[in-house]
Design an enzyme around this catalytic site. Structure first.
Site, PDB file in Angstrom:
ATOM      1  N   ARG A  75      66.159 118.926 -39.334  1.00  0.00           N
ATOM      2  CA  ARG A  75      65.157 118.968 -38.257  1.00  0.00           C
ATOM      3  C   ARG A  75      64.658 120.406 -38.107  1.00  0.00           C
ATOM      4  O   ARG A  75      63.479 120.654 -37.863  1.00  0.00           O
ATOM      5  CB  ARG A  75      65.737 118.450 -36.929  1.00  0.00           C
ATOM      6  CG  ARG A  75      64.748 118.624 -35.791  1.00  0.00           C
ATOM      7  CD  ARG A  75      65.059 117.916 -34.474  1.00  0.00           C
ATOM      8  NE  ARG A  75      66.419 117.537 -34.249  1.00  0.00           N
ATOM      9  CZ  ARG A  75      67.392 118.384 -33.851  1.00  0.00           C
ATOM     10  NH1 ARG A  75      67.120 119.656 -33.645  1.00  0.00           N
ATOM     11  NH2 ARG A  75      68.613 117.932 -33.668  1.00  0.00           N
ATOM     12  N   TYR A 124      38.578 113.795 -30.655  1.00  0.00           N
ATOM     13  CA  TYR A 124      39.289 112.672 -31.260  1.00  0.00           C
ATOM     14  C   TYR A 124      39.936 111.834 -30.146  1.00  0.00           C
ATOM     15  O   TYR A 124      40.520 112.394 -29.208  1.00  0.00           O
ATOM     16  CB  TYR A 124      40.359 113.230 -32.210  1.00  0.00           C
ATOM     17  CG  TYR A 124      41.255 112.176 -32.795  1.00  0.00           C
ATOM     18  CD1 TYR A 124      40.772 111.269 -33.725  1.00  0.00           C
ATOM     19  CD2 TYR A 124      42.588 112.087 -32.410  1.00  0.00           C
ATOM     20  CE1 TYR A 124      41.602 110.298 -34.258  1.00  0.00           C
ATOM     21  CE2 TYR A 124      43.424 111.123 -32.943  1.00  0.00           C
ATOM     22  CZ  TYR A 124      42.912 110.221 -33.865  1.00  0.00           C
ATOM     23  OH  TYR A 124      43.735 109.255 -34.375  1.00  0.00           O
ATOM     24  N   ASP A 177      41.016 122.359 -33.634  1.00  0.00           N
ATOM     25  CA  ASP A 177      41.401 121.243 -34.507  1.00  0.00           C
ATOM     26  C   ASP A 177      40.484 121.306 -35.726  1.00  0.00           C
ATOM     27  O   ASP A 177      39.288 121.027 -35.636  1.00  0.00           O
ATOM     28  CB  ASP A 177      41.237 119.930 -33.738  1.00  0.00           C
ATOM     29  CG  ASP A 177      41.660 118.706 -34.551  1.00  0.00           C
ATOM     30  OD1 ASP A 177      41.619 118.775 -35.801  1.00  0.00           O
ATOM     31  OD2 ASP A 177      41.998 117.686 -33.947  1.00  0.00           O
ATOM     32  N   LYS A 207      44.475 113.399 -43.044  1.00  0.00           N
ATOM     33  CA  LYS A 207      43.089 113.202 -43.476  1.00  0.00           C
ATOM     34  C   LYS A 207      42.844 113.958 -44.787  1.00  0.00           C
ATOM     35  O   LYS A 207      43.442 113.653 -45.790  1.00  0.00           O
ATOM     36  CB  LYS A 207      42.137 113.616 -42.348  1.00  0.00           C
ATOM     37  CG  LYS A 207      42.575 113.126 -40.957  1.00  0.00           C
ATOM     38  CD  LYS A 207      42.526 111.614 -40.795  1.00  0.00           C
ATOM     39  CE  LYS A 207      43.236 111.120 -39.547  1.00  0.00           C
ATOM     40  NZ  LYS A 207      42.851 111.708 -38.288  1.00  0.00           N
TER      41      LYS A 207
HETATM   42  C1  LIG Z   1      43.395 111.769 -36.987  1.00  0.00           C
HETATM   43  C2  LIG Z   1      43.069 112.935 -36.144  1.00  0.00           C
HETATM   44  C3  LIG Z   1      44.009 113.487 -35.272  1.00  0.00           C
HETATM   45  C4  LIG Z   1      45.378 112.880 -35.076  1.00  0.00           C
HETATM   46  O1  LIG Z   1      46.162 112.997 -36.201  1.00  0.00           O
HETATM   47  P1  LIG Z   1      47.307 111.935 -36.625  1.00  0.00           P
HETATM   48  O2  LIG Z   1      47.804 112.477 -37.895  1.00  0.00           O
HETATM   49  O3  LIG Z   1      46.662 110.605 -36.718  1.00  0.00           O
HETATM   50  O4  LIG Z   1      48.320 111.961 -35.506  1.00  0.00           O
HETATM   51  C5  LIG Z   1      43.650 114.612 -34.550  1.00  0.00           C
HETATM   52  N1  LIG Z   1      42.417 115.161 -34.662  1.00  0.00           N
HETATM   53  C6  LIG Z   1      41.494 114.657 -35.479  1.00  0.00           C
HETATM   54  C7  LIG Z   1      40.149 115.319 -35.560  1.00  0.00           C
HETATM   55  C8  LIG Z   1      41.765 113.527 -36.243  1.00  0.00           C
HETATM   56  O5  LIG Z   1      40.821 113.022 -37.035  1.00  0.00           O
END
Ligand SMILES: *Cc1c(COP(=O)(O)O)cnc(C)c1O
Length: 379
Positions: free
Chosen positions: A46, A98, A170, A195
């Site tokens: 962890r 998001y 982000d 992504k």
């Molecule tokens: C998918 C996404 C998230 C969340 O990420 P997860 O891996 O699904 O928890 C946060 N910000 C953006 C812009 C996203 O597309």
């Protein structure tokens, strides 16, 4: 070292025990100690795992940051950032976020006493009115999802630092290949590596990158204390995905551009959202802070008819109707019922997200095939 070389090599060296060229999947929870407290830097997975260390260092290098931390999902990374705050603190967020980010802010952290203001980031005079002694952080996403608005990162960072606030960006949609927020002044970069970084729709993982070592220490403490860490197999998959990030992004951008122009000239399409159009309201900012315009394109049919919109989405053959984005395969998504269903309709529409908006994550297939698929689906 340039970006393309870092994507392949940063954080990774041939395994010291065997010479394995690819970072092994250290599928272990614990590590042998020669005497109590005498170990090789690894005690419990962890806290540290060598596959995760390689990935953390790799993502940090790509973002031009000092420290990377990985999490079991993008939202677990977001969770860690907000946990550096205290009850009573306030956060200013861009208003076009998001859906899951909006949900964790409003449904998990707001009841714990952290206040969030959702505001358009173009109007800093208005943002200024919401800043008080409790304000600690500005949170933004650019390009935004699914409307592909662009926020001027440097401008917001200069403003934030004058007001002694941290800025978290982000960077999921752009990836460090297209945009590097730390270089523009941001303090924290957050990723859903699920992504584009992973790139193959086969793993869920999140990351944070920072330059400030005291911030890094706080976040590493939260990472270990709360325990939302990724397993070594997942870290391996993202390391492997990132090795082709630069060439995938080039093709995503190239295909995205072809599709944006195809849709723009289609008689049945009302509007196309893509930051590469010169008439896009933030096109100039996009040109300055991004290397290219990405693979996300949103559009709306003429007539604003929800039934027709749904029928179009059912007709795709190459584009798959699914949530998520950033994989090699093209996806189509209906934000109102899928990715953004956790945002109330009133709130969505206030920010310009109509129920008839269709979002595309343009993959790296043959562009002509994608255009033909869109043509037959739109009819
Ligand atoms: C998918 C996404 C998230 C969340 O990420 P997860 O891996 O699904 O928890 C946060 N910000 C953006 C812009 C996203 O597309």
């Amino acid at each position: 070292m340039h970006f393309n070389t870092k994507a392949i090599h940063a954080g990774q060296e041939p395994d010291p025990t065997t010479g394995a060229v690819m970072t092994p999947i250290y599928q272990t929870s614990t590590y042998a100690q020669s005497s109590p407290g005498n170990h090789k830097g690894y005690e419990y997975s962890r806290t540290h795992n060598p596959t995760r260390t390689a990935l953390q260092n790799n993502i940090a290098a790509l973002e031009g940051g000092k420290v990377g931390l990985c999490f079991s999902s993008g939202l677990a990374a977001t969770d860690c950032v907000i946990k550096i705050l205290q009850p009573g603190d306030e956060v200013i967020c861009s208003n076009d976020l998001y859906g899951g980010t909006f949900r964790i802010f409003t449904k998990i952290f707001a009841p714990l006493g952290i206040k969030f203001h959702f505001l358009p980031m173009g109007d800093l005079a208005e943002v200024k009115k919401h800043i008080n002694v409790h304000t600690k952080l500005i949170w933004l996403e650019t390009p935004t999802n699914p409307l592909l608005n662009i926020i001027d990162i440097k401008r917001v960072c200069d403003f934030a630092h004058k007001n002694k606030l941290l800025v978290a960006v982000d960077n999921t949609f752009a990836t460090p290949y297209l945009q590097q927020p730390l270089a523009l002044g941001a303090d924290i970069v957050v990723h859903s590596a699920t992504k584009y970084l992973g790139g193959h729709s086969d793993v869920v993982l999140g990351a944070i990158v920072v330059n400030d070592l005291s911030l890094a220490e706080k976040m590493a403490f939260i990472q270990n204390s709360c325990g939302a860490t990724p397993g070594p197999m997942d870290c391996f998959l993202v390391l492997r995905g990132i090795k082709t990030l630069h060439i995938r992004m080039e093709r995503h951008c190239e295909n995205g551009k072809k599709i944006a122009f195809y849709l723009k000239n289609h008689p049945k399409i009302e509007k196309v959202w893509w930051p590469g159009f010169p008439e896009h309201p933030n096109h100039k900012v996009a040109r300055t802070q991004m290397k290219s315009f990405g693979g996300m394109v949103s559009f709306m049919l003429k007539g604003d008819d929800i039934k027709k919109t749904i029928r179009v989405m059912e007709r795709f053959k190459i584009f798959t109707l699914a949530e998520s984005l950033g994989g090699v395969e093209s996806l189509v998504c209906h934000p109102a019922t899928m990715t953004h269903a956790s945002i109330p309709k009133g709130e969505r529409e206030k920010n310009g997200l109509r129920d008839t908006l269709i979002r595309l994550s343009v993959g790296i297939e043959d562009a002509q095939d994608l255009v033909e698929d869109l043509g037959q689906a739109v009819g």
